[in-house]
Scaffold this active site. Structure first.
Site, short mmCIF file in Angstrom:
data_model
loop_
_atom_site.label_atom_id
_atom_site.label_comp_id
_atom_site.label_asym_id
_atom_site.label_seq_id
_atom_site.Cartn_x
_atom_site.Cartn_y
_atom_site.Cartn_z
N GLY A 17 5.68 84.15 36.36
CA GLY A 17 5.87 83.51 37.65
C GLY A 17 5.21 82.14 37.68
O GLY A 17 4.49 81.75 36.77
N GLU A 46 -0.07 84.33 42.23
CA GLU A 46 0.64 83.06 42.47
C GLU A 46 0.44 82.57 43.90
O GLU A 46 0.34 81.37 44.15
CB GLU A 46 2.12 83.21 42.14
CG GLU A 46 2.42 83.47 40.68
CD GLU A 46 1.91 82.36 39.77
OE1 GLU A 46 1.70 81.23 40.25
OE2 GLU A 46 1.71 82.65 38.58
N ASP A 88 -2.47 94.40 35.99
CA ASP A 88 -2.38 94.66 37.42
C ASP A 88 -3.34 95.74 37.89
O ASP A 88 -3.96 95.63 38.96
CB ASP A 88 -0.95 95.07 37.78
CG ASP A 88 -0.03 93.87 37.94
OD1 ASP A 88 -0.41 92.78 37.51
OD2 ASP A 88 1.08 94.03 38.50
#
Length: 695
Positions: A190, A241, A298
Site C-alpha cells: 500500500g 498507511e 499484523d
C-alpha cells in the site's frame, strides 16, 4: 520472514530489495522521497510545519474525531466478492480494524497495556451518501470496473495509480477520506499521501496534490476476511498507511539511529522489523515492534503512542483537507434530498398518457407531484401515469422530503400535448395583423402589405404585393412564416388561397414557395414555382389592365371554372423537423397584383409510445471537480433543451440553449467563484440536477 513494502508518499523502504517478498509501505516512493534523500527540503518543511503546529494548544484536546471513508474498489468486472472486487464484508472488517486500533478498544486486537499506548480518539465511518448527496447502495463503497474508465489492467505502479486512476476517481477530499483497493506492482502492499503543510497542494513542500489525496491498498492486505492473506491479513496495512496520511513517520525515522520519527515516546531504531521479533533491540533500546508504524506482522501490532496521537490530532486540526473531515456529514444519516424526475415522453398526442418517474435521492419518504392539465392533477406515487386530453404546453412539479429536509423542482412548459387527428400547426388569415409573418424587402421599394379585399372566407384582410405599380422587374420580395414544429406529426399538408389576374402574358409575374428546416437561415427547398403562361394554372380570372383587387369569391382560386384551383402541397417529407418555415417569394414582372390568404399547415398526430423512464439517457459531468472548463457528456442519444448553472444561493449564473443533437456540451466556468454548483438539465424526458465542484 517475508518483507513488506508499505508505500507512503514519502516513505520508500531501502535495503528491502534483498528479498522478493512484499514490502509493506510505498508511501515514500509515492512522495518521491527515499532513504538516500530522507532530509530532502520537502520533508524537512513538512516536519517543521507539524512541529510548529504541535507547539500550539489544540482547540479540541479530547473527544472523538470522526473521519468519513469511501472505498473505491477497482476491479476487472468480477462479481462482488470475487478477485479484485472485494466483498462488502471485507470492507466492513477493515473499518472495524481501524476503529479497534485507533481507539485502543478493550477486548479487541487493537487493545494494549503499553505505558506509552494511547487511545487516539479518532474513529472512522463508512459514508452513507456520495458527493451528490445520493444514498449509496453499499455504505462507503464505490465499485469501479476499470474497463469503463479506460484504465489498463493491473497490477499498477505507483506512478500509474497517481497520474491516471486517482485523479479520475477521487471524491471530494475535504469531505471523504479516499481509500482505493487495487492490485499493486513492485510488491507494495500500500501507499498513502502525507498531509499538506499549506493550502497549495501542488507545491513540493506539501504531501501532494489534492487529486491524489488518499490511501491505496492491495486487496490481499485489506481487512481481515475475504481475500486478506497472512501475514498481512488483519487490516494493519491500512492502519499503518492512515498513520502516514495523518502525519506519522516510520518508527525508525527511515534512517540510522541518528534519524528520528520526532516522537520521544517511541525508542530509537535504525531499521524496520519484520515478523514478530520479541525482545529485539535497536540503537541500544528495546524495539517497539508492536507500533503500527513499524513493519512487523499484523498480529504483532497494537500501539499508537501519546505523541503519535498528538501529531495526528494536530494534523486533523490544521492541515488542508484534513481539518474539514470531522465536520463532514456524509456519515450522518441522510443528506437533504434533491428533486429530479424523468418521463416516458415530453410530447404526446391529446388523449395519450405519460409515465413519470421520481429520480430523487436520497431516502425519499414522501413526495408530491403536480400535473396541471393532467388526470390525475396530483399524485404521491413514485411512478404515476398521467393522461392529457387537451392540447397545450403544461408544467410539471415534484416536491420530495426525507428526514433531513425537502426540495422542489418545477419545470414550466415541460410537456407538450399535440392535437390529435387533423391538427393545425400553422394558420393565418391576416385578420389580426401579420401574426408572426415577416416581410423581406431588399430594395426598400414596394413590397408585401396587408390590404382589404373581398371574397375570401378568412375575412376582409389579405396579404398582397402591388406588382401593377412596381416597374423594377425581376425584383424579389419575401413573406416568411413563423416557425412550425413538425415533430410528432404525419400526413402534413399545406393549403393556401391566392388571387391573381395578369396584366398580359408578356409581363409574367411569378410566385415561389420555398421551405427551410434550419429556422429560416436558408431556404433550399422549392415547393412550388407559379407563373401564368396562358393555361390558367395560376390566374384566377381573365386578364385585367387595371390594378387588381378581389371583389368576390369568383376572383379567388377555385372560384371560377376554367381558372386556377387552390393549391395543396404535401409536406410529409418534412415530418419531424423542429423548426420548419415557409417563404412566399414574389418575382416582379411589372404585371398585376398577387394576393394571399387563408394559409394553413395541418397534420395528424402520430407519436408512438416512447420508451419508459428507465431508458432515459443519463448526462454526466467531466471533469468533476473542474477548473475553468467542464462538459456535459452523454453516451447515447440525448437532448438538452436548456442547461442552467446555479450557485449555492440558488441563483442562475449561466443559461444555455444547446443546439439539437449535441452529446457534448461545453461549460465555461472561467470567472465563476470557486465552490459547489448545480447543473440543471431539461430535455429528452428528464429534469435532472448534477453537482459540479469548481476550484
Amino acid at each position: 520472514m517475508p518483507i513488506r513494502r508499505i508505500l507512503l508518499l514519502p516513505v520508500l523502504m531501502a535495503g528491502l530489495h534483498l528479498s522478493a517478498q512484499p514490502e509493506r509501505c510505498g508511501t515514500e516512493a509515492a512522495a518521491g522521497w527515499s532513504r538516500a534523500h530522507q532530509r530532502a527540503p520537502a520533508r524537512e518543511a513538512l516536519e517543521s510545519w507539524i512541529q510548529h503546529r504541535m507547539a500550539l494548544p489544540l482547540r479540541q484536546t479530547s473527544g472523538v474525531l470522526r473521519i468519513p471513508v469511501v472505498v473505491h474498489v477497482l476491479h476487472n468486472g468480477e462479481a462482488p466478492g470475487a478477485g479484485a472486487n472485494i466483498s462488502q464484508a471485507q470492507i466492513q472488517s477493515q473499518i472495524e480494524v481501524l476503529n479497534e486500533d485507533f481507539r485502543r478498544l478493550p477486548g479487541s486486537p487493537g487493545f494494549n497495556t503499553h505505558p506509552s499506548g494511547a487511545d487516539t480518539e479518532i474513529e472512522f465511518c463508512l459514508a452513507l451518501t456520495d458527493p451528490a448527496g445520493q444514498l449509496l447502495a453499499e455504505p462507503g463503497i464505490e465499485r469501479i470496473r476499470r474497463q469503463d474508465k479506460g484504465f489498463a489492467a493491473g497490477p499498477y505502479t505507483v506512478s500509474y495509480a497517481k497520474s491516471v486512476i486517482l485523479p479520475q476517481t477521487i471524491w471530494d477530499p475535504e469531505r471523504y477520506c479516499n481509500l482505493w483497493v487495487m492490485e499493486l506492482a513492485n510488491d507494495f502492499l500500500g501507499f498513502a499521501q502525507y498531509p499538506d503543510s499549506s493550502s497549495l497542494g501542488d507545491l513540493p513542500v506539501d504531501g501532494g496534490p489534492h487529486y491524489t489525496d488518499g490511501i491505496v491498498i492491495r486487496p490481499a492486505s485489506f481487512g481481515r476476511t475475504g481475500s486478506a492473506a497472512a501475514p498481512y491479513h488483519q487490516g494493519r496495512t491500512t492502519t499503518h498507511e492512515i498513520g502516514h496520511w495523518l502525519g506519522l513517520w516510520h518508527i525508525w525515522g527511515d534512517g540510522p539511529c541518528s534519524v528520528d520519527d520526532f516522537c520521544t515516546d517511541t525508542p530509537p531504531a535504525d531499521a524496520p522489523h519484520y515478523g514478530c521479533p520479541a525482545g529485539a533491540v535497536s540503537c541500544g533500546f528495546p524495539s517497539m515492534i508492536e507500533n503500527y508504524m513499524d513493519y512487523s506482522d499484523d498480529l504483532c501490532m497494537s500501539v499508537f503512542t501519546a505523541c503519535q496521537k498528538q501529531r495526528m490530532r494536530t494534523v486533523l486540526e490544521h492541515a488542508p483537507r484534513r481539518r474539514t473531515l470531522p465536520a463532514s456529514t456524509v456519515c450522518d444519516g441522510l443528506a437533504p434530498p434533491q428533486a429530479q424526475f424523468a418521463s416516458s415522453a415530453t410530447r404526446i398526442c391529446a388523449g395519450s398518457s405519460v409515465q413519470f418517474s421520481d429520480r430523487s435521492l436520497p431516502g425519499i419518504q414522501q413526495r408530491s407531484w403536480s400535473f396541471p392539465g393532467g388526470e390525475p392533477a396530483v399524485s404521491t406515487d413514485s411512478a404515476p401515469v398521467v393522461a392529457y386530453s387537451a392540447p397545450g404546453l403544461y408544467p410539471v412539479s415534484l416536491a420530495v422530503y426525507n428526514t433531513a429536509g425537502g426540495d422542489t423542482l418545477s419545470v414550466s412548459g415541460y410537456l407538450e400535448v399535440l392535437a390529435s387527428g387533423g391538427a393545425v400547426l400553422l394558420e393565418t388569415g391576416f385578420e389580426n395583423g401579420w401574426e408572426g409573418w415577416t416581410v423581406d424587402n431588399p430594395d426598400a421599394d414596394l413590397t408585401w402589405a396587408l390590404r382589404s379585399a373581398a371574397g375570401s372566407p378568412a375575412g376582409s384582410t389579405s396579404a398582397a404585393i402591388s406588382l401593377y405599380d412596381y416597374p423594377q422587374t425581376g425584383r424579389r420580395d419575401a413573406l416568411t412564416s413563423p416557425p412550425a414544429d413538425l415533430r410528432g406529426y404525419s400526413s402534413l399538408s399545406l393549403s393556401f388561397r391566392h388571387a391573381y389576374r395578369p396584366y398580359n402574358l408578356a409581363d409574367p409575374d411569378s410566385l415561389l414557395l420555398l421551405a427551410s428546416t434550419d429556422g429560416g437561415s436558408t431556404f433550399p427547398h422549392r415547393l412550388l414555382a407559379l407563373r401564368e403562361t396562358g393555361s390558367q394554372t395560376f390566374a384566377t380570372q381573365a386578364r385585367l389592365t387595371s390594378s387588381f383587387t378581389p371583389q368576390s369569391a369568383a376572383d379567388w382560386c377555385g372560384g371560377t371554372p376554367g381558372y386556377a384551383a387552390c393549391f395543396t402541397v404535401d409536406l410529409s417529407a418534412f415530418a419531424g423537423q423542429p423548426d420548419f418555415r415557409l417563404r412566399f417569394v414574389s418575382v416582379n414582372g411589372y404585371g398585376n397584383n398577387i394576393w394571399l390568404d387563408d394559409i394553413r399547415l395541418s397534420g395528424a398526430c402520430a407519436l408512438t409510445s416512447a420508451p419508459g423512464p428507465g431508458a432515459v439517457p443519463a448526462w454526466r459531468l467531466a471533469p468533476n471537480p473542474a477548473g475553468e472548463a467542464a462538459a456535459l457528456i452523454c453516451g447515447g442519444s440525448c437532448r438538452a433543451d436548456e442547461v442552467l448553472i446555479v450557485n449555492h444561493l440558488g441563483q442562475t449564473v449561466q443559461r444555455l440553449r444547446p443546439a439539437a443533437g449535441l452529446e457534448r456540451i461545453p461549460l465555461d466556468l472561467a470567472g465563476l467563484p470557486a465552490g459547489l454548483y448545480q447543473v440543471q438539465v431539461s430535455g429528452a424526458g428528464q429534469a435532472i440536477r448534477l453537482p459540479l465542484l469548481h476550484h
